[in-house]
Design a protein around this motif. Structure first.
Motif, short mmCIF file in Angstrom:
data_model
loop_
_atom_site.label_atom_id
_atom_site.label_comp_id
_atom_site.label_asym_id
_atom_site.label_seq_id
_atom_site.Cartn_x
_atom_site.Cartn_y
_atom_site.Cartn_z
N PRO A 235 16.22 28.47 -38.31
CA PRO A 235 15.76 29.17 -39.44
C PRO A 235 16.31 30.47 -39.36
CG PRO A 235 13.89 28.08 -38.48
CD PRO A 235 15.13 27.55 -37.62
N GLN A 236 16.78 31.08 -38.09
CA GLN A 236 17.01 32.37 -37.89
C GLN A 236 18.76 32.06 -38.26
OE1 GLN A 236 17.00 33.56 -34.04
NE2 GLN A 236 18.06 35.39 -34.22
N MET A 237 19.51 31.35 -38.14
CA MET A 237 20.81 30.92 -38.52
C MET A 237 21.00 30.92 -40.06
SD MET A 237 22.46 29.21 -35.13
CE MET A 237 24.17 29.48 -35.78
N VAL A 238 20.13 30.19 -40.77
CA VAL A 238 20.56 29.93 -41.97
C VAL A 238 19.45 30.45 -43.32
CG1 VAL A 238 21.62 27.53 -41.33
CG2 VAL A 238 19.16 27.50 -42.16
N GLY A 239 18.35 31.18 -42.32
CA GLY A 239 17.42 31.45 -43.36
C GLY A 239 17.43 32.95 -43.56
N GLY A 240 18.02 33.69 -42.80
CA GLY A 240 18.18 35.31 -42.84
C GLY A 240 16.95 35.99 -42.63
N THR A 241 16.52 36.70 -43.53
CA THR A 241 15.06 37.36 -43.63
C THR A 241 14.09 36.42 -43.96
OG1 THR A 241 15.49 38.25 -45.75
CG2 THR A 241 16.24 39.71 -43.71
N GLN A 242 14.35 35.39 -44.75
CA GLN A 242 13.33 34.49 -45.30
C GLN A 242 13.07 33.19 -44.08
OE1 GLN A 242 12.06 34.71 -48.32
NE2 GLN A 242 13.18 36.40 -48.48
N GLY A 243 13.77 33.28 -42.96
CA GLY A 243 13.74 32.44 -42.00
C GLY A 243 12.83 32.60 -40.94
N PHE A 244 11.57 33.45 -41.26
CA PHE A 244 10.67 33.94 -40.07
C PHE A 244 9.65 32.95 -40.04
CE2 PHE A 244 7.73 37.03 -38.08
CZ PHE A 244 8.85 37.54 -37.10
N THR A 245 9.79 31.95 -38.94
CA THR A 245 8.94 30.85 -38.95
C THR A 245 8.19 30.96 -37.80
OG1 THR A 245 10.60 29.55 -37.79
CG2 THR A 245 10.26 29.34 -40.24
N PHE A 246 7.14 30.11 -37.53
CA PHE A 246 6.43 30.17 -36.46
C PHE A 246 6.93 30.13 -35.02
CE2 PHE A 246 2.77 28.92 -33.54
CZ PHE A 246 1.84 30.14 -33.91
N GLY A 247 7.99 29.23 -35.00
CA GLY A 247 8.86 29.20 -33.92
C GLY A 247 9.53 30.58 -33.61
N ARG A 248 10.05 31.16 -34.63
CA ARG A 248 10.78 32.69 -34.40
C ARG A 248 9.51 33.71 -34.04
NH1 ARG A 248 14.58 34.80 -38.76
NH2 ARG A 248 14.90 36.18 -37.14
N ILE A 249 8.56 33.56 -34.41
CA ILE A 249 7.44 34.50 -34.05
C ILE A 249 7.18 34.22 -32.44
CG2 ILE A 249 4.91 35.10 -34.14
CD1 ILE A 249 5.17 34.67 -36.78
N VAL A 250 7.01 33.06 -32.20
CA VAL A 250 6.71 32.81 -30.50
C VAL A 250 8.08 33.03 -29.78
CG1 VAL A 250 6.56 30.99 -28.69
CG2 VAL A 250 5.26 30.65 -31.13
N PHE A 251 9.16 33.00 -30.17
CA PHE A 251 10.44 33.40 -29.46
C PHE A 251 10.45 34.99 -29.50
CE2 PHE A 251 14.83 35.43 -30.12
CZ PHE A 251 15.34 34.87 -28.89
N SER A 252 10.03 35.78 -30.50
CA SER A 252 10.20 37.32 -30.65
C SER A 252 9.08 37.69 -29.53
CB SER A 252 9.83 37.80 -32.01
OG SER A 252 8.61 37.42 -32.49
N GLN A 253 8.10 37.11 -29.35
CA GLN A 253 6.95 37.72 -28.36
C GLN A 253 7.66 37.80 -27.10
OE1 GLN A 253 4.27 39.33 -29.31
NE2 GLN A 253 4.67 38.95 -31.51
#
Length: 291
Positions: A235-253
């Protein structure tokens, strides 16, 4: 030789048996159970002034349910994963049935062509998908060449559509393999018996092949859902700003906010969701066997 002359089979030395059982139990305990339990424990702590306070609290879980930044993203990620799962299960079943109907040589060649991406680098596959979906990618260039569009379609990249396509493509092989393995175990005499009873190839597929392939279909659904739900790189590589998924939230924390207690709580929720998916699939298959 009499029975009394027969020597008893050699017994495994007690120390060797103890070491074998210790490895069987100790390795999963050390590398799976203990790390998971540590995440569960940390999830009940909290971050205060940049320091982790080791006091038991439900604040992190309360934040997940009350903060608008978490629960909506969680639900949208679950929906996205379910959509990818449905599409991949349908495609994987169709492809597996197609492979199943080929000769032994044809099965091997076709199956290897679908399994080959599993041996490629994950990053290479994602960038390949980006090159296909980009504004100057293969799809847009083809549509421009035939005159169907006047300018590149921007929605194909850095959008939810791009995430959906990328996840479906990346994890399709993981769905094909279990379905094909389930079909490959069907005895040939079952299909021969169905044909002898007057069943057409379509009826044999509907009444014999697909019912016996349901365990593989269930495994394919679980694989696809679990892998897509926890993916944060795609999601981060192909979604851009629209790729904010739950996995990215966990990673960001863990990686950006350095809020390990909240990240651990979100990781526990992610783990609980995947375990629930596995349990539901197992329950569905158990009910199927009871019938």
């Amino acid at each position: 030789m009499t029975a009394s002359d027969r020597s008893p089979p050699p017994r495994r030395p007690l120390a060797g048996a103890a070491l074998w059982h210790a490895l069987n139990l100790g390795l999963p305990l050390a590398f799976v159970v203990i790390p998971i339990l540590s995440f569960v424990m940390v999830s009940f702590w909290m971050l205060r002034d940049g320091q982790i306070v080791q006091t038991l609290t439900l604040e992190n879980y309360r934040t997940f349910f009350t903060d608008s930044a978490y629960l909506p993203v969680y639900l949208s990620t679950v929906l996205l994963s379910l959509e990818v799962t449905v599409v991949n299960v349908v495609l994987a079943t169709a492809i597996a049935v197609f492979i199943f109907r080929r000769t032994a040589r044809g099965r091997f060649l076709i199956l290897m062509s679908f399994m080959l991406p599993l041996f490629m680098s994950y990053i290479i596959k994602v960038y390949s998908i980006r090159s296909i979906l980009g504004q100057r990618g293969l799809i847009n260039e083809g549509l421009l060449a035939v005159g169907l569009i006047d300018q590149p379609v921007e929605a194909l990249l850095f959008s939810r559509t791009a995430i959906f396509i990328a996840l479906a493509v990346l994890y399709l092989p993981y769905a094909i393999l279990p379905v094909y393995l389930a079909l490959d175990r069907i005895p040939a005499n079952y299909l021969a018996a169905a044909a002898d009873l007057g069943a057409s190839p379509l009826q044999g597929l509907r009444d014999v092949v697909l019912p016996l392939g349901r365990p593989g279909i269930a495994v394919a659904a679980v694989f696809t859902f679990v892998l897509t739900f926890g993916d944060f790189v795609t999601p981060q590589m192909v979604g851009g700003t629209q790729g904010f998924t739950f996995g990215r939230i966990v990673f960001s924390q863990f990686g950006l906010a350095l809020n390990w207690p909240l990240g651990s709580a979100l990781a526990v929720i992610l783990l609980g969701t995947t375990l629930l998916a596995v349990a539901l699939a197992g329950l569905a298959m158990k009910r199927e066997h009871v019938r």
